[in-house]
Design a protein around this motif. Sequence first.
Motif, PDB file in Angstrom:
ATOM      1  N   THR A  12      34.098  45.230  44.868  1.00  0.00           N
ATOM      2  CA  THR A  12      34.632  44.785  46.150  1.00  0.00           C
ATOM      3  C   THR A  12      36.030  44.181  45.975  1.00  0.00           C
ATOM      4  O   THR A  12      36.928  44.417  46.787  1.00  0.00           O
ATOM      5  N   ASP A  15      38.475  47.015  45.440  1.00  0.00           N
ATOM      6  CA  ASP A  15      38.779  47.698  46.703  1.00  0.00           C
ATOM      7  C   ASP A  15      39.783  46.888  47.530  1.00  0.00           C
ATOM      8  O   ASP A  15      40.723  47.448  48.106  1.00  0.00           O
ATOM      9  N   ALA A  16      39.568  45.585  47.588  1.00  0.00           N
ATOM     10  CA  ALA A  16      40.484  44.731  48.339  1.00  0.00           C
ATOM     11  C   ALA A  16      41.869  44.717  47.689  1.00  0.00           C
ATOM     12  O   ALA A  16      42.895  44.734  48.381  1.00  0.00           O
ATOM     13  N   ILE A  34      44.443  38.992  48.312  1.00  0.00           N
ATOM     14  CA  ILE A  34      43.166  39.670  48.044  1.00  0.00           C
ATOM     15  C   ILE A  34      42.017  38.890  48.667  1.00  0.00           C
ATOM     16  O   ILE A  34      41.104  39.468  49.279  1.00  0.00           O
ATOM     17  N   GLU A  37      42.019  39.491  52.321  1.00  0.00           N
ATOM     18  CA  GLU A  37      41.506  40.834  52.601  1.00  0.00           C
ATOM     19  C   GLU A  37      39.983  40.851  52.603  1.00  0.00           C
ATOM     20  O   GLU A  37      39.351  41.554  53.409  1.00  0.00           O
ATOM     21  N   MET A  38      39.381  40.062  51.712  1.00  0.00           N
ATOM     22  CA  MET A  38      37.924  40.006  51.585  1.00  0.00           C
ATOM     23  C   MET A  38      37.293  38.986  52.530  1.00  0.00           C
ATOM     24  O   MET A  38      36.072  38.971  52.700  1.00  0.00           O
TER      25      MET A  38
END
Length: 204
Positions: A12, A15-16, A34, A37-38
């Motif tokens: 995860t 991906d972020a 980041i 983003e998460m």
Amino acid sequence: MARMSPAARRATILDATLAVMARKGIAGTTVRDIAAEMGTSSGLIHHYVASMDELLAEAFEQVADADLAVTVGEMAAAGSPAERLAMFLASYSRADNDAAFQMWLDAWAEASRRPVLREVSMRLNIAWQQLLASTIRDGVDVGSMVCADPDATAWRIVSLLDGLSLQVVAHGDSIDRRVVHEWGAAYAETELSLAPGSLLVRRA
């Protein structure tokens, strides 16, 4: 956030990281970005990531490895060495390749400051060169290509393709994908004593 296994959490985070890198570039990507983003805290990122440089290098490697795998697969489906070489050249003009080349452009710009990223980009650059060199050797072995030094020739061809492709990403108004394909193929044909136009693969 819901409880995840360490591997799932790491995926995860990657991906972020890739999402932020695509928007802001490698140099502009921060832990705070980041985390935002998460939808989590910077502390969680630090818990799962040893260093920011390692995270950025791993994210870049994921994109670059996937791009290389696509080209390897297309070449494997071709027949003769010349056909495989034509597919290699055509891979540099794929319409979906701009994001990957933007990532390469960012990685090369940052490589001198980030040793981990430099190591990854160098290893992957050599992988592309060796894929091409081995194809040229196969062509020499079957008598369809003439080349005294496949390694050096592969470096020259890859360097030309990389330079042209990065020009497309940075200055798309002056050079387009068609130019990358046609100039790359023409240069490789000259280097390997192949008939003009023999390495051009028209693709959508």
